[in-house]
Design a protein around this motif. Structure first.
Motif, mmCIF file in Angstrom:
data_model
loop_
_atom_site.group_PDB
_atom_site.id
_atom_site.type_symbol
_atom_site.label_atom_id
_atom_site.label_comp_id
_atom_site.label_asym_id
_atom_site.label_seq_id
_atom_site.Cartn_x
_atom_site.Cartn_y
_atom_site.Cartn_z
ATOM 1 N N GLU A 12 -3.115 0.586 -3.969
ATOM 2 C CA GLU A 12 -2.669 -0.568 -3.333
ATOM 3 C C GLU A 12 -2.262 -1.181 -4.625
ATOM 4 O OE1 GLU A 12 -3.940 -4.941 -1.015
ATOM 5 O OE2 GLU A 12 -5.364 -3.542 -1.991
ATOM 6 N N PRO B 35 -2.754 13.779 -3.551
ATOM 7 C CA PRO B 35 -3.073 12.582 -2.614
ATOM 8 C C PRO B 35 -2.783 11.325 -3.369
ATOM 9 C CG PRO B 35 -4.425 14.263 -1.677
ATOM 10 C CD PRO B 35 -3.783 14.760 -3.323
ATOM 11 N N VAL C 250 0.761 -1.146 0.169
ATOM 12 C CA VAL C 250 -0.186 -0.025 0.064
ATOM 13 C C VAL C 250 0.888 0.993 -0.087
ATOM 14 C CG1 VAL C 250 -1.550 1.341 1.415
ATOM 15 C CG2 VAL C 250 -1.849 -1.161 1.229
ATOM 16 N N VAL C 251 0.452 2.026 -0.905
ATOM 17 C CA VAL C 251 0.988 3.534 -0.667
ATOM 18 C C VAL C 251 0.173 4.511 -0.476
ATOM 19 C CG1 VAL C 251 2.199 5.432 -2.364
ATOM 20 C CG2 VAL C 251 2.974 2.750 -2.551
ATOM 21 N N ASP C 252 0.560 5.411 0.515
ATOM 22 C CA ASP C 252 -0.535 6.532 0.766
ATOM 23 C C ASP C 252 0.440 7.419 1.442
ATOM 24 O OD1 ASP C 252 -2.246 8.083 2.082
ATOM 25 O OD2 ASP C 252 -3.347 6.633 3.530
ATOM 26 N N THR C 253 0.535 8.724 0.353
ATOM 27 C CA THR C 253 1.458 9.663 0.756
ATOM 28 C C THR C 253 1.021 10.949 -0.123
ATOM 29 O OG1 THR C 253 3.893 10.416 0.404
ATOM 30 C CG2 THR C 253 3.062 8.827 -1.368
ATOM 31 N N ASP C 254 1.681 11.916 -0.416
ATOM 32 C CA ASP C 254 1.632 13.026 -1.040
ATOM 33 C C ASP C 254 0.230 13.570 -0.691
ATOM 34 O OD1 ASP C 254 4.005 12.414 -1.948
ATOM 35 O OD2 ASP C 254 3.462 12.782 -4.123
ATOM 36 N N TRP C 255 -0.195 13.507 0.470
ATOM 37 C CA TRP C 255 -1.467 14.073 0.947
ATOM 38 C C TRP C 255 -1.522 15.585 0.773
ATOM 39 C CZ3 TRP C 255 -0.661 17.322 4.620
ATOM 40 C CH2 TRP C 255 0.408 16.976 5.605
ATOM 41 N N TRP C 256 -0.464 16.220 0.621
ATOM 42 C CA TRP C 256 -0.463 17.749 0.727
ATOM 43 C C TRP C 256 -0.697 18.226 -0.504
ATOM 44 C CZ3 TRP C 256 3.515 14.370 1.766
ATOM 45 C CH2 TRP C 256 4.557 14.556 0.891
ATOM 46 N N ARG C 257 -0.286 17.311 -1.695
ATOM 47 C CA ARG C 257 -0.240 18.165 -2.877
ATOM 48 C C ARG C 257 -1.160 17.219 -3.803
ATOM 49 N NH1 ARG C 257 6.282 16.705 -3.926
ATOM 50 N NH2 ARG C 257 5.941 14.454 -3.338
ATOM 51 N N ARG D 68 -3.345 7.413 -2.985
ATOM 52 C CA ARG D 68 -3.702 6.244 -2.220
ATOM 53 C C ARG D 68 -3.845 4.918 -2.714
ATOM 54 N NH1 ARG D 68 -6.736 5.055 2.079
ATOM 55 N NH2 ARG D 68 -8.529 5.425 0.882
#
Lengths: 82, 1165
Positions: free
Chosen positions: A52, A48, A39-46, A50
């Motif tokens: 699998e 997002p 799972v990748v869950d990142t870059d929420w600030w630019r 999310r």
């Protein structure tokens, strides 16, 4: 070596999180085995991200990676192993 | 079924490496069905006490552990199985922390070769922090450097870690702990990841042999990373090869899925970079799976390793640690043979009560007996004796000191000379301080003269030994302004915007900051305005703004770094390192424990707050000066508290320079409350606090005090409690009495309220008490639920920042003493105040101008008469070298010595002092040589200085400019009395080269006649004095432009009082204070000063918005507005503001200009 891919991919299967077959240029290919998944869950600030990711061994011996967008729900290609 | 266990969670006490509080972790664990939870923070037990308390409340088995750094880049989790194991953890952590530097502990396990931790057979290179060159990035994405310390781009620096040997711990000395090997970044995991199973095996076997097979397990985890299943399989293979068990863990660093953004921001802050940059360097976790998991979820991920769950549960069941130090909390106070600590205490009290209360009344005797009974039951006699002994030492050394806070509620503390307020006379509630159900030790806070506090601390160290004495930690947490700066920087917001945002908020808690203040600048510029240039950053999208606000809401209260409590000293019965881990403090030889004051109180340990109070330094020096000039030293302990002249001056609001009652807000309320006796002063000290303000108590009290509204009580049962404060809650003691007398709590039960009022998390803890309180009021007093709820609202609002009466009484006494000294000895008092700066509400120039109005004369700095500090000279105040810019402490001492030696000329003085050129120029310009160079004007002397400087040999000149090449010859300023006061005036040139043995080399004298130079006129001299000393011994700055101000229609401030309420006025003056209190709903308050008076200005929110730029940036303002005149107390409600330049000429709209010589205002938020 791997080839990076993009674009969506059609999948089939009873479990929406675990494809049993992928539609490739050569038609539907059965997923023999899911080698690993993460799972990748990142870059929420630019923008997002999310997802699998699944590394799949397809019938015929080809290995590829696809991912499912955990927000939008669709499947996309990620890469193909030579 | 074995209990589902999480052995190794990390909390936010890992300082930016974890995001959840222990309390949050426990709550999440309870929700997930976790029955045993281990807390393993990085290199410390900072959160252990709160964690255990939360876990106990939630019915979860608490396991105390640590994630410890080992030299060579290895890491190891250790959990304590029992109290002995806990002690061993403390010792190991302490050893590591003390061997390293702050944030970089160094530890080696005996028998474990650090080289094994890296690559087989290859010695580990000297460890550096990782160095990652930042990639080229678009300029727009580059983060701002503003809020971060220097060193941008801020990614891990290349600074070498601490040199020297690491501490070595024998694994046998950790036999009370269980080792959890194979965690993140451990040598075993690193070896497995690089495919070196053989090295991993050797490492695991080495640990197994060192600790024993039954005291070690391998951690197996899964975070849904690409290689995690493989790594888990490898760990299982390693377990089989080494015969070690596997223990399952999620190794969580945050509690829930939604905490990931906060964790990322903390990571960016830790690396002093932006989220973009952190992501580019792979510093952020790739997903949100490093969280607590339910058993089903974790079993699903580790389906091939079911045995690991049983092992984890088994290890958890082995752990049973209770932190109970009550048996060994006292360091041991020696008493004579045949006596006990209580008998000694009893005797001391009986002796003292005869002196202080002659004749002893029934009430006094009963009170004393009651307190002694409680002290005996709580076994705290030794604690009182320890405190008494400290005060005895202070008295013997003539160190001013007095107890404050709730200790003043105790007659025993009063009799032991710990406090100076009679609790019987002032009806102080002992239960606020101590009661028979009290757990732990009560708070005793003692103020000492700031100049002498260190002597007292050293005495405690000497008395009880360094191994049993340490400073209490203060965990610095994110508060709104800091959070805005650092979160904004992490999110890549432009620095000007961050700065404006941070400056626009005044609240202490995020929830106090309205969304209106933080609305997106895209649509709604925050107050203060955001220019279009601020908003050009691509980082500033509406999504980013929303996220920014969410992160701010989450980050509040998260630990930022560890500090030292301002005065908290911990003295323990057993060695400190057996009680809590310790770290280095800044001062050599000092240590700080990893527990904060609340932890220490919860553990029942002995803690004393030994604080520094500059006012006490000023009082002590004032008494010295009075004694020197009159031969009589006033005895403040014997000072009656009923001098009508003192109260008259306070009623006239003549309070500048007085302790606690000098601020604008205090002056406003003094005008209305008109204190007539000491109890009125106690109210006065207590009332201008956030507690009464938030509890809506201030205006009702003041109106009732003036007879403008009737005294009413929400319920008749409150009348006996609140009668002394006219029906409003002003003291914490009153809350406790309400809780006990109205709601029917016992003193022990009411202790929860006391604790809630004492703690930073008081809002949360107080809210938990609401329903019970309301119910009990209804049951015990028949009070309607709505009324009880209303009372609770007032109580909760007050509790956050309310004073206890005893504290107010202690401060009120000091306030009275300062008022008495100022009234009867104005010159010594202001002289001492000037030497005690920085302190108080006002700039020294305000104190000087005020003293002039009271007839005190000031003399300028003079190289033949001045001393390092300000002095009295025939009843006049001579400015000391501490009021001269560019003279640091050492330079001031050198100047004093030259003055004492009788320097006869500029050259002579310079030869003595070898001051830097700039310091000499300042002295010349300030007229310090006027006395020795009579007939020669300052510019001429400056010319001579230049001539002398130019004639010096180059090498000497260079040394003179550097001024500090001979540190062994540089004198240190003395400590204690006679020490040079800290100065806000700059210390940039303090380093002075001194030759103590040989006379300094003669300067090469080259005669040169000065060209004709203009003489400085009076205004220039005053401006220069302001510029160099920030005070004026002569005329006020505004007196030189009075004519111009009059031509503008500005009235002198002293004439305003005679005008009728509502009159439209125009005035001008220097801004001496700006205030924007959080409780003022957007109103701001300024104080203007001219040559004769002060005037308070009120800015309504709309006027604030309209005039902010001009009002904030100009020292000299012309103001128009409506006069409020309430029986002589005047304010001006501002309508328009214009900046003036130094000549009193109005500036253009929005223009600002510095005014030469204008002292800085004191600005408060």
């Amino acid at each position: 070596m791997t080839e990076l891919l993009d674009g969506s991919v059609e999948v089939r299967g009873a479990d929406p999180a675990t494809p049993e077959a992928l539609r490739t240029e050569a038609g539907w290919r059965r997923v023999e085995r899911i080698v690993t998944r993460w799972v990748v869950d990142t870059d929420w600030w630019r923008r997002p991200i999310r997802r699998e990711y699944l590394r799949c061994l397809l019938a015929g011996g080809e290995c590829c990676e696809v991912y499912r967008d955990l927000d939008a729900g669709g499947w996309s290609w990620s890469r193909r192993y030579d | 079924m074995p209990p589902f266990t999480e052995l190794a969670a990390r909390s936010h006490y890992s300082f930016l490496e974890g995001s959840a509080s222990p309390r949050t972790l426990v709550a999440a664990a309870a929700a997930l069905g976790i029955e045993a939870l281990g807390l393993c923070d990085r290199n410390g037990l900072y959160g252990a006490v709160g964690f255990m308390e939360a876990a106990r409340a939630a019915g979860i088995r608490a396991i105390i552990g640590v994630d410890l750094d080992l030299d060579g880049g290895d890491r190891l989790h250790l959990i304590a199985r029992h109290r002995g194991g806990y002690r061993q953890l403390c010792r190991a952590i302490s050893a590591a922390q003390l061997a390293g530097v702050k944030g970089q502990p160094r530890l080696r396990l005996a028998g474990l070769d650090p080289a094994v931790a890296t690559t087989a057979g290859v010695a580990a290179p000297r460890r550096r922090r990782p160095t990652l060159p930042p990639p080229e990035r678009p300029a727009a994405l580059r983060p701002t450097a503003g809020p971060f310390p220097r060193g941008w781009p801020g990614l891990p620096s290349t600074t070498l870690l601490a040199d020297g040997e690491p501490a070595t711990v024998d694994p046998a000395d950790l036999d009370g702990c269980t080792v959890l090997a194979g965690g993140p970044e451990s040598a075993i995991t690193t070896a497995l990841v690089r495919g070196d199973l053989r090295d991993a095996t050797r490492r695991a076997e080495q640990l197994r042999d060192l600790f024993g097979r039954d005291r070690i397990a391998l951690l197996i985890s899964h975070h849904r990373h690409p290689g995690d299943s493989w790594l888990a399989a490898q760990m299982a293979l390693l377990a089989r090869r080494t015969g070690l068990p596997l223990a399952a863990s999620s190794l969580p660093v945050h509690a829930n899925h939604g905490d990931k953004p906060l964790l990322d921001v903390l990571t960016a802050i830790r690396h002093r970079t932006t989220l973009d940059n952190a992501a580019a360097h792979g510093l952020l976790l790739p997903n949100a799976e490093h969280r607590l998991r339910s058993e089903a979820e974790l079993r699903g991920l580790l389906a091939d390793h079911p045995e690991a769950f049983d092992v984890a549960a088994h290890l958890a069941m082995q752990c049973d640690v209770e932190l109970d130090f009550t048996e060994s909390r006292f360091p041991g106070f020696p008493v004579p043979p045949g006596e006990t600590p209580f008998s000694v205490l009893y005797r001391l009290c009986q002796e003292s009560v005869q002196r202080k209360y002659a004749p002893v009344t029934r009430a006094v005797a009963a009170r004393l007996q009651r307190e002694l009974d409680v002290i005996e039951k709580t076994n705290l006699a030794e604690f009182f004796l320890i405190t008494w002994d400290i005060m005895r030492f202070a008295r013997e050394q003539h160190i001013p000191g007095q107890g404050r806070g709730s200790a003043a509620d105790s007659i025993v503390a009063y009799l032991l000379d710990i406090t100076r307020v009679d609790p019987v006379a002032h009806d102080l509630l002992f239960e606020r301080f101590l009661h028979e159900d009290h757990q732990g030790t009560p708070d005793i806070d003692i103020d000492f003269s700031t100049d002498h506090r260190e002597q007292v601390l050293q005495y405690v160290y000497d008395r009880y030994g360094a191994e049993r004495t340490g400073m209490v930690a203060n965990v610095v947490t994110f508060r709104p302004r800091m959070a805005m700066r650092q979160v904004g920087a992490a999110m890549g917001f432009p620095e000007p915007l961050i700065d404006r945002l941070a400056k626009s908020v005044d609240g202490w808690y995020m929830e106090e900051i309205t969304k209106g203040e933080l609305r997106s600048p895209l649509g709604h510029p925050p107050s203060g305005g955001v220019s279009s240039g601020d908003m050009k950053s691509p980082a500033l999208t509406s999504l980013a703004w929303k996220q920014f606000y969410e992160i701010l809401g989450q980050i509040e209260g998260t630990p930022r770094h560890l500090g030292i409590h301002v005065g908290g000293m911990l003295v323990t019965g057993e060695p400190l390192v057996d009680v809590a881990p310790v770290e280095r403090a800044t001062m050599p030889g000092r240590v700080v424990v990893q527990f904060n004051k609340d932890d220490v109180e919860d553990l029942g340990l002995i803690k004393m707050d030994l604080l520094g109070l500059r006012t006490l330094s000023a009082i002590a020096e004032c008494l010295d000066l009075i004694e020197q000039s009159t031969g009589v030293r006033p005895d403040l302990d014997a000072l009656p508290l009923d001098d009508p002249a003192v109260y008259a001056s306070i009623q006239k609001v003549d309070t500048i320079g007085l302790f606690q009652i000098e601020s604008r807000a205090q002056q406003q309320s003094l005008w209305q409350s008109q204190p007539r006796e000491f109890n009125d002063l106690i109210v006065q000290v207590a009332i201008i606090r956030p507690g009464p303000i938030q509890g809506d108590a201030v205006n009702p009290y003041l109106r009732r005090r003036q007879g403008l509204e009737p005294v009413i009580y929400l319920h008749p049962s409150l009348e006996p409690i609140l009668a002394e404060t006219m029906g409003v809650v002003l003291y914490q003691e009153q809350i406790l009495r309400i809780v006990m007398e109205v709601a029917g709590y016992t003193a022990g039960q009411a202790d929860r309220f006391r604790r809630a009022m004492n703690r930073h998390r008081s809002r949360v803890e107080m809210e938990e008490l609401r329903d019970e309180f309301v119910g009990r009021c209804n049951t015990c007093s028949g009070m309607p639920v709505e009324v009880a709820a209303q009372i609770f609202k007032g109580v909760a609002g007050f509790a956050q920042f309310g004073f206890c009466k005893s504290h107010a009484a202690a401060f009120a006494r000091t306030a009275y003493e300062t008022a008495w000294l100022r009234l009867h000895h104005p010159a010594p008092y202001v002289c001492a105040l000037l030497n005690a700066q920085p302190m108080g509400f006002y700039h020294p120039s305000v104190l000087v101008e005020d003293a002039k109005r009271h007839g005190v004369r000031f003399l300028p700095v003079d190289v033949t008469r001045s001393r390092a500090r300000c002095t009295l000279e025939n009843g006049e105040v001579r400015l000391g070298f501490n009021y001269m810019k560019a003279l640091g402490p050492t330079a001031r001492i050198a100047c004093e010595e030259a003055a004492v030696a009788g320097a006869t000329s500029l050259r002579d003085f310079w030869r003595h002092t070898l001051l830097p050129r700039r310091a000499m120029e300042n002295l010349v310009l300030a007229g310090a040589f006027d006395a020795v160079e009579r007939g020669r004007h300052r510019r001429e002397l400056l010319w001579e200085l230049k001539q002398v400087e130019e004639s010096l040999p180059p090498r000497t000149a260079a040394r003179r400019e550097a001024g500090a090449e001979a540190p062994e010859a540089t004198r240190r300023p003395p400590r204690g009395r006679g020490a040079v006061a800290g100065s806000r005036l700059g210390d940039e040139a303090h380093a002075v080269r001194r030759l103590d043995t040989d006379p300094p080399p003669p300067l090469l004298e080259v005669p040169a006649d000065a060209p004709p130079l203009p003489v400085m006129d009076e205004r220039t001299r005053v401006l220069t004095e302001y510029a160099l000393s920030e005070v004026s011994t002569g005329r006020h700055l505004l007196s030189f432009i009075r004519e111009q101000l009059t031509s503008l229609g500005c009235r002198p401030l002293a004439t305003i009082r005679d005008l009728a309420d509502g009159t439209r006025v125009r005035v001008a003056g220097l801004v001496i204070a700006r205030q924007a209190p959080a409780s003022a709903s957007g109103f701001r308050f300024f104080t203007l000063a001219d040559e004769d008076a002060h005037l308070d200005l009120i800015f309504r929110p709309d006027v604030v918005a309209r005039t902010r730029r001009v009002a904030n940036h100009n020292p000299l303002l012309m103001v128009e507005g409506r006069l409020q005149n309430e029986r002589g107390r005047v304010n001006v409600v501002v309508e328009a503001v214009t900046g003036l330049d130094g000549d009193g000429v109005p500036l253009q709209k929005d223009e600002s200009a510095p005014v030469r010589g204008a002292p800085p205002s004191h600005d408060y938020r």
